[in-house]
Scaffold this active site. Structure first.
Site, PDB file in Angstrom:
ATOM      1  N   LYS A 172       0.883  -1.173   0.000  1.00 32.11           N
ATOM      2  CA  LYS A 172       0.000   0.000   0.000  1.00 32.11           C
ATOM      3  C   LYS A 172       0.917   1.218   0.000  1.00 32.11           C
ATOM      4  O   LYS A 172       1.351   1.689   1.044  1.00 32.11           O
ATOM      5  CB  LYS A 172      -0.887  -0.028   1.240  1.00 32.11           C
ATOM      6  N   SER A 225       5.286   8.374   9.337  1.00 27.76           N
ATOM      7  CA  SER A 225       5.443   9.289  10.473  1.00 27.76           C
ATOM      8  C   SER A 225       5.168   8.556  11.795  1.00 27.76           C
ATOM      9  O   SER A 225       4.476   7.535  11.819  1.00 27.76           O
ATOM     10  CB  SER A 225       4.474  10.463  10.313  1.00 27.76           C
ATOM     11  N   CYS A 280      14.080  10.603   6.086  1.00 27.79           N
ATOM     12  CA  CYS A 280      14.060  10.245   7.500  1.00 27.79           C
ATOM     13  C   CYS A 280      15.475  10.264   8.068  1.00 27.79           C
ATOM     14  O   CYS A 280      15.654  10.271   9.277  1.00 27.79           O
ATOM     15  CB  CYS A 280      13.457   8.869   7.690  1.00 27.79           C
TER      16      CYS A 280
HETATM   17  P1  NAD Z   1       2.603   9.192   6.713  1.00 29.20           P
HETATM   18  O1  NAD Z   1       2.708   8.595   8.053  1.00 29.20           O
HETATM   19  O2  NAD Z   1       1.692  10.338   6.508  1.00 29.20           O
HETATM   20  O3  NAD Z   1       2.135   8.075   5.646  1.00 29.20           O
HETATM   21  C1  NAD Z   1       2.785   6.831   5.549  1.00 29.20           C
HETATM   22  C2  NAD Z   1       1.788   5.803   5.007  1.00 29.20           C
HETATM   23  O4  NAD Z   1       0.707   5.669   5.931  1.00 29.20           O
HETATM   24  C3  NAD Z   1       1.165   6.190   3.671  1.00 29.20           C
HETATM   25  O5  NAD Z   1       1.052   5.043   2.882  1.00 29.20           O
HETATM   26  C4  NAD Z   1      -0.194   6.733   4.063  1.00 29.20           C
HETATM   27  O6  NAD Z   1      -1.170   6.549   3.062  1.00 29.20           O
HETATM   28  C5  NAD Z   1      -0.539   5.909   5.287  1.00 29.20           C
HETATM   29  N1  NAD Z   1      -1.398   6.641   6.231  1.00 29.20           N
HETATM   30  C6  NAD Z   1      -1.414   7.977   6.449  1.00 29.20           C
HETATM   31  N2  NAD Z   1      -2.328   8.287   7.393  1.00 29.20           N
HETATM   32  C7  NAD Z   1      -2.888   7.116   7.785  1.00 29.20           C
HETATM   33  C8  NAD Z   1      -3.891   6.776   8.736  1.00 29.20           C
HETATM   34  N3  NAD Z   1      -4.496   7.700   9.483  1.00 29.20           N
HETATM   35  N4  NAD Z   1      -4.220   5.480   8.882  1.00 29.20           N
HETATM   36  C9  NAD Z   1      -3.617   4.529   8.148  1.00 29.20           C
HETATM   37  N5  NAD Z   1      -2.652   4.789   7.209  1.00 29.20           N
HETATM   38  C10 NAD Z   1      -2.293   6.073   7.035  1.00 29.20           C
HETATM   39  O7  NAD Z   1       4.095   9.549   6.255  1.00 29.20           O
HETATM   40  P2  NAD Z   1       4.572  10.331   4.957  1.00 29.20           P
HETATM   41  O8  NAD Z   1       4.249  11.776   5.111  1.00 29.20           O
HETATM   42  O9  NAD Z   1       4.150   9.630   3.724  1.00 29.20           O
HETATM   43  O10 NAD Z   1       6.169  10.118   5.062  1.00 29.20           O
HETATM   44  C11 NAD Z   1       7.003  10.944   5.809  1.00 29.20           C
HETATM   45  C12 NAD Z   1       7.287  10.377   7.177  1.00 29.20           C
HETATM   46  O11 NAD Z   1       7.864   9.081   7.047  1.00 29.20           O
HETATM   47  C13 NAD Z   1       8.288  11.182   7.969  1.00 29.20           C
HETATM   48  O12 NAD Z   1       7.874  11.252   9.309  1.00 29.20           O
HETATM   49  C14 NAD Z   1       9.576  10.380   7.851  1.00 29.20           C
HETATM   50  O13 NAD Z   1      10.509  10.569   8.893  1.00 29.20           O
HETATM   51  C15 NAD Z   1       9.040   9.002   7.850  1.00 29.20           C
HETATM   52  N6  NAD Z   1       9.991   8.061   7.272  1.00 29.20           N
HETATM   53  C16 NAD Z   1      10.657   7.237   8.127  1.00 29.20           C
HETATM   54  C17 NAD Z   1      11.600   6.363   7.637  1.00 29.20           C
HETATM   55  C18 NAD Z   1      12.349   5.464   8.560  1.00 29.20           C
HETATM   56  O14 NAD Z   1      13.035   4.597   8.076  1.00 29.20           O
HETATM   57  N7  NAD Z   1      12.241   5.618   9.877  1.00 29.20           N
HETATM   58  C19 NAD Z   1      11.858   6.314   6.254  1.00 29.20           C
HETATM   59  C20 NAD Z   1      11.154   7.149   5.405  1.00 29.20           C
HETATM   60  C21 NAD Z   1      10.210   8.029   5.939  1.00 29.20           C
END
Ligand code: NAD
Length: 495
Positions: A172, A225, A280
């Site tokens: 997803k 996140s 990240c």
């Molecule tokens: P996000 O958390 O908004 O979304 C991530 C995924 O979750 C997406 O597929 C999104 O559709 C889904 N999602 C969003 N809201 C949701 C909900 N309420 N319920 C269920 N699923 C939901 O993150 P983003 O903005 O796409 O990515 C950026 C974030 O990811 C930053 O915080 C970054 O630090 C983090 N990140 C972490 C790593 C790591 O390895 N720790 C790597 C890359 C990115």
């Protein structure tokens, strides 16, 4: 308008009743519409993956590896096509898009060695005439939920190892830049992957919630996140699934007084502003130790003002736009908050416009000095081109501050002292640590993951940890007796 659909059972299916817009952030225009799966569409995809598991889990590790070898050859030929798609939907500069593909390819290469990585162990004669061995078997259908910021690499942290271990998977991806995952799934089919083994289902919370609760999903890998990572971890664990949920970050780069200051400044500029800070592992805090702060800030200011920013499809740029207009507004509001909190805004990039791309979601690099640990801009992840300098008197204060931060994804130290570096790598409460390396992202044969609220769950991503996550262990004890041994009432002690 281009319609982006799901890839289920080897075919594109859709559109769904609900859709979301996909933008090109460099021009600020909608370029496609992506399907958002309903709960019942997700359930159908899970049923497909469950069916496919029956035969896929019976294939040999070698034959699965051969599909991945072919996939890698296809990917190498089409890197440009994939990088174009990433730049178009995410905005990062083309060379950076190519870079993330190469880092994802490392996981494919690791997964090509699955016949070795899956090997169990064997002990002859654990008792008289008794042998014992352990094997690693596939779990079933697993799920991967991925963020917008690495639309090719992060899905490749998951699916190659998941399927190499004999599982089938539902991916997803982020609805903001969904094309990269569709291309990978299409090319995997071309490489010989049977239908239903790798399925891509686009969507939002409605689709994700099915993955977290459905009894046929055995494990969930998540990257995104921290608030969502925590939700994924608690919900999927409560439904008895294996979960690895990687969250947000606030990564510090410590500059010791004995460091090469020019080298550290260059490292900071690339690591803070590359990919517009939407990594990240981006460095968002520079920790200036002792009396080097004035010199460091002066060098950083000069380099921040010189950043080349524009449409990532053009050559020779340092960074592109932010991913969406909403995210741009959020990052700018953090900069405003930093000013209100009393930090010194040395370089203000908020008003940048790019000639010829006036509607793009651009901002220039922002540099704060005199940031303190009680400020919101220090505590929270901004995820934009904003670098905060914190001045500290000594090494001990730097380490204490980093260890007390809620996040523990990555950190690095710049020093010429082996003793200080060795002490730092030992003392620091962070999962990925660098010494004179700006972004210490581990290679695929090591594993990737943070500590504290940067990772929920016990397994890091990919490498040997990935194989462990996507398999369950079975221990067998076997005897081939000659004649009846009679009943044994005491617990066997293998004498
Ligand atoms: P996000 O958390 O908004 O979304 C991530 C995924 O979750 C997406 O597929 C999104 O559709 C889904 N999602 C969003 N809201 C949701 C909900 N309420 N319920 C269920 N699923 C939901 O993150 P983003 O903005 O796409 O990515 C950026 C974030 O990811 C930053 O915080 C970054 O630090 C983090 N990140 C972490 C790593 C790591 O390895 N720790 C790597 C890359 C990115």
């Amino acid at each position: 308008m281009n319609q982006i659909n799901h890839f289920i059972n080897g075919k594109f299916t859709g559109p769904s009743a609900r859709t979301a817009p996909v933008y090109n952030p460099a021009i600020g225009e909608q370029i496609a519409t992506v399907s958002l799966a309903s709960a019942s569409e997700m359930e159908q995809a899970i049923a497909v993956a469950k069916d496919a598991f029956v035969s896929w889990s019976q294939t040999t590790p070698l034959s699965r590896a051969r599909v991945l070898f072919k996939f890698k050859a296809i990917l190498e030929e089409r890197v440009d096509e994939l990088a174009d798609a990433i730049t178009r939907e995410h905005g990062k500069v083309y060379e950076d898009a190519r870079g993330e593909i190469v880092r994802g390819m490392e996981v494919i290469e690791y997964a090509c060695g699955i016949p070795t990585a899956l090997k169990g162990d064997f002990t002859e004669q654990v008792g008289r005439g008794i042998d014992a061995w352990t094997t690693n078997q596939a779990l079933g259908v697993v799920a991967g939920i991925t963020p917008f910021n690495f639309p090719a690499m992060v899905p490749m942290w998951m699916w190659p190892l998941a399927i190499a271990c004999g599982n089938t998977i539902i991916l997803k991806p982020s609805e903001k830049d969904p094309t990269a995952t569709n291309l990978a799934a299409e090319w995997a089919k071309e490489a010989g992957l049977p239908d239903g083994v790798l399925n891509v289902v686009h969507g939002d919370k409605e689709a994700v919630d099915v993955l977290l609760t459905h009894p046929d999903i055995k494990a969930v890998s998540f990257v995104g996140s921290t608030p969502i990572a925590e939700y994924i971890y608690t919900t999927a664990s409560a439904n008895a699934k294996r979960v690895q949920a990687l969250g947000g970050a606030k990564n510090h780069l410590v500059v010791m007084p004995d460091a090469d200051i020019d080298g550290a400044a260059n490292a900071l500029i690339g690591a803070a502003y590359g990919s517009a800070g939407e990594r990240c592992m981006a460095i968002s805090v520079a920790v200036a130790v002792g009396d080097i702060a004035d010199t460091l800030v002066e060098k950083l200011a000069e380099k921040t003002k010189a950043l080349k920013i524009g449409n990532g499809a053009e050559q020779g740029l340092d960074l592109g736009p932010l991913v969406t207009q909403e995210h741009l507004a959020k990052v700018k509001s953090y900069v405003g908050k930093g000013v209100d909190e009393g930090a010194t805004l040395v370089v203000d990039g908020r008003e940048l416009t790019v000639t010829g791309a006036e509607n793009g979601y651009f901002m220039g690099g922002c540099l704060f000095d005199n940031v303190t640990p009680d400020m919101v801009i220090y505590k929270e992840e901004i995820f934009g081109p904003v670098l905060c300098v914190v001045r500290v008197p000594d090494y001990a204060t730097a380490v204490k501050m980093i260890n007390e931060h809620e996040f523990g994804n990555g950190t690095t130290i710049y020093t010429r002292s082996g003793g200080t570096a060795r002490k730092f790598t030992h003392d620091i409460q962070v999962g990925m640590v660098g010494v004179n390396v700006p972004i210490p992202v581990p290679m695929a044969f090591h594993s990737f993951g943070g500590w504290k609220r940067s990772l929920f769950g016990s397994n890091h991503m990919h490498g040997a940890e990935g194989v462990k996550f996507y398999t369950k262990r079975k221990a067998v004890t076997a005897r081939w007796p000659e004649g009846d041994l009679g009943a044994e009432f005491a617990i066997p002690t293998m004498k």
